[in-house]
Design an enzyme around this catalytic site. Structure first.
Site, PDB file in Angstrom:
ATOM      1  N   LYS A 187     -22.839  -0.487  -4.378  1.00  9.69           N
ATOM      2  CA  LYS A 187     -22.689   0.543  -5.120  1.00  9.69           C
ATOM      3  C   LYS A 187     -23.348   1.709  -4.269  1.00  9.69           C
ATOM      4  O   LYS A 187     -24.072   1.522  -3.087  1.00  9.69           O
ATOM      5  CB  LYS A 187     -22.709   0.994  -6.540  1.00  9.69           C
ATOM      6  CG  LYS A 187     -22.522  -0.270  -7.510  1.00  9.69           C
ATOM      7  CD  LYS A 187     -21.015  -0.296  -7.782  1.00  9.69           C
ATOM      8  CE  LYS A 187     -20.565  -1.219  -8.677  1.00  9.69           C
ATOM      9  NZ  LYS A 187     -19.227  -1.797  -8.820  1.00  9.69           N
TER      10      LYS A 187
HETATM   11  C1  LIG Z   1     -19.328  -2.752 -10.124  1.00  6.46           C
HETATM   12  C2  LIG Z   1     -17.971  -2.425 -11.134  1.00  6.46           C
HETATM   13  C3  LIG Z   1     -18.513  -2.511 -12.347  1.00  6.46           C
HETATM   14  C4  LIG Z   1     -19.711  -2.987 -12.895  1.00  6.46           C
HETATM   15  O1  LIG Z   1     -20.332  -4.089 -12.355  1.00  6.46           O
HETATM   16  P1  LIG Z   1     -22.031  -4.833 -12.885  1.00  6.46           P
HETATM   17  O2  LIG Z   1     -21.956  -6.028 -11.644  1.00  6.46           O
HETATM   18  O3  LIG Z   1     -21.823  -5.166 -14.130  1.00  6.46           O
HETATM   19  O4  LIG Z   1     -22.742  -3.607 -12.693  1.00  6.46           O
HETATM   20  C5  LIG Z   1     -17.601  -2.526 -13.262  1.00  6.46           C
HETATM   21  N1  LIG Z   1     -16.453  -1.744 -13.047  1.00  6.46           N
HETATM   22  C6  LIG Z   1     -16.098  -1.866 -11.621  1.00  6.46           C
HETATM   23  C7  LIG Z   1     -14.744  -1.237 -11.186  1.00  6.46           C
HETATM   24  C8  LIG Z   1     -16.884  -1.900 -10.642  1.00  6.46           C
HETATM   25  O5  LIG Z   1     -16.592  -1.881  -9.558  1.00  6.46           O
END
Ligand SMILES: *Cc1c(COP(=O)(O)O)cnc(C)c1O
Length: 380
Positions: A187
């Site tokens: 992210k």
């Molecule tokens: C990254 C992401 C999440 C959450 O991911 P985690 O791996 O649980 O932190 C949720 N929704 C979307 C659209 C994502 O890209």
């Protein structure tokens, strides 16, 4: 995943001296959970977004789960959401025994199509769960109108969109709804694993803080668990990393935008290749991935394989959630129901993308992509 790491990986976190310094300081403090860094991280994130109540948790998925619970989801409810997302945005609905009702997406922004969402609302619908996909702000004003008309709650999945801004100038996550952020290493900022939930008021934050900590009473009393809870806590080392990353957020976002601009310039000459939509007036995307849409006559698997052989990692991004076997079997979804989403999901390809990519890296990816498309087309 291949044993060797690719020369140009899909994603890579940007970790510098400040991150090392703050994480080591946290280690040396010997306070590794539920300490001052949790509150500091929450306060910094709140300040950045312009919101008052933030609860940091152990993942974006945990934030989404606590969000739908705080919204009041119940077993048997229907929640209208997008099939073009990471699976967590639909799974959090299923965790609570509710039904994700998918609808099609906008072919330009790839976000939930408000008209399709309105058409999917039934008597059993209690909420809307839009996702700001690839960091592009979803059309919240249109969804808010639908929610008002039908008395629905809204939970935003902003996990890919930290730093994005809506058309009307409001930061994504700051519209007064429950909004989940995620800090996995791909992210815009990372805490290792981690996430955060923006809460509309102090009472909601108190509930979320309790639920992330086994349902303990807010005064941290050890003797009473006032509700069902989970272990969704974010540890202090992760918070230290997050604090360093947040302090660098503008720098990280600018670097990502620069890489995206290089890609756009370099790829715009490839015939038939679809590029991410430009930002609409007033809106600002927060660059999460750089996904292209391959021309219809190009075999995607062939392109991926050719690029892999050149040390360039790419990935189909994203597969449609309603076509996963679990969703087909449990909810009866089938191909052909959401044609825009399926068309995009079949052709989209994520390219290597992170803040430390150089122009020459982008150039290489573009050159090799162009070649791979040419070869696959020619069948050589
Ligand atoms: C990254 C992401 C999440 C959450 O991911 P985690 O791996 O649980 O932190 C949720 N929704 C979307 C659209 C994502 O890209």
């Amino acid at each position: 995943m291949s044993a060797e790491s690719p020369r140009l990986p899909l994603a890579s976190p940007d970790i510098g001296p400040l991150e090392e310094q703050l994480v080591v300081a946290a280690l040396r403090s010997r306070r590794l959970s539920l300490g001052p860094l949790l509150r500091e991280f929450e306060a910094l994130l709140g300040e950045r977004l312009g919101v008052e109540h933030v609860s940091a948790v152990s993942s974006g998925t945990a934030a989404l789960h606590l969000a739908v619970r705080a919204a009041g989801i119940e077993a048997g409810d229907e929640v209208v959401t997008t099939p073009f997302s990471f699976v967590a945005s639909a799974n959090c609905i299923v965790y609570e025994g509710a039904r994700p009702v998918f609808c099609d997406i906008d072919p330009v922004t790839l976000n939930i199509d408000p008209e399709a969402a309105a058409a999917a609302v039934s008597e059993r619908t209690t909420g809307l769960l839009p996702v700001h996909i690839f960091g592009y702000p979803a059309d919240l004003p249109a969804l808010e109108a639908i929610a008002r008309r039908h008395g629905l709650w809204i939970v935003e999945d902003a996990c890919e969109a930290l730093g994005a801004v809506h058309d009307d100038g409001v930061a994504v996550g700051a519209r007064g709804h429950l909004a989940a952020f995620g800090f996995y290493p791909n992210k815009q900022i990372t805490t290792g694993e981690g996430g955060a939930l923006v809460c509309p008021d102090a009472a909601t934050k108190a509930r979320v803080d309790s639920e992330r900590n086994q349902g303990r009473a807010p005064d941290m009393g050890w003797l009473d668990h006032v509700r069902l809870g989970f272990n969704y806590r974010l540890d202090e080392l992760s918070c230290a990393l997050g604090i360093a990353q947040l302090k660098r957020l503008d720098e990280l976002l600018a670097a990502r935008a620069r890489v995206a601009a290089w890609y756009r310039e370099r790829l715009s000459g490839i015939e038939g290749l679809g590029l991410p939509c430009p930002d609409s007036a007033g809106a600002r995307r927060s660059w999460f991935v750089f996904c292209v849409q391959l021309p219809g006559d190009v075999d995607r698997a062939g392109v991926i394989e050719r690029l892999r052989a050149r040390g360039i990692e790419t990935k189909p991004y994203l597969p449609a959630i309603h076509l996963f076997s679990y969703y087909r079997e449990r909810f009866g979804y089938r191909p052909g129901q959401f044609p825009v989403c399926e068309h995009v999901a079949e052709r989209s390809l994520a390219l290597p993308f992170h803040s430390r990519m150089r122009e020459s890296d982008v150039d290489q990816v573009a050159t090799e992509l162009e070649r791979a498309i040419g070869r696959v087309r020619a069948g050589t």
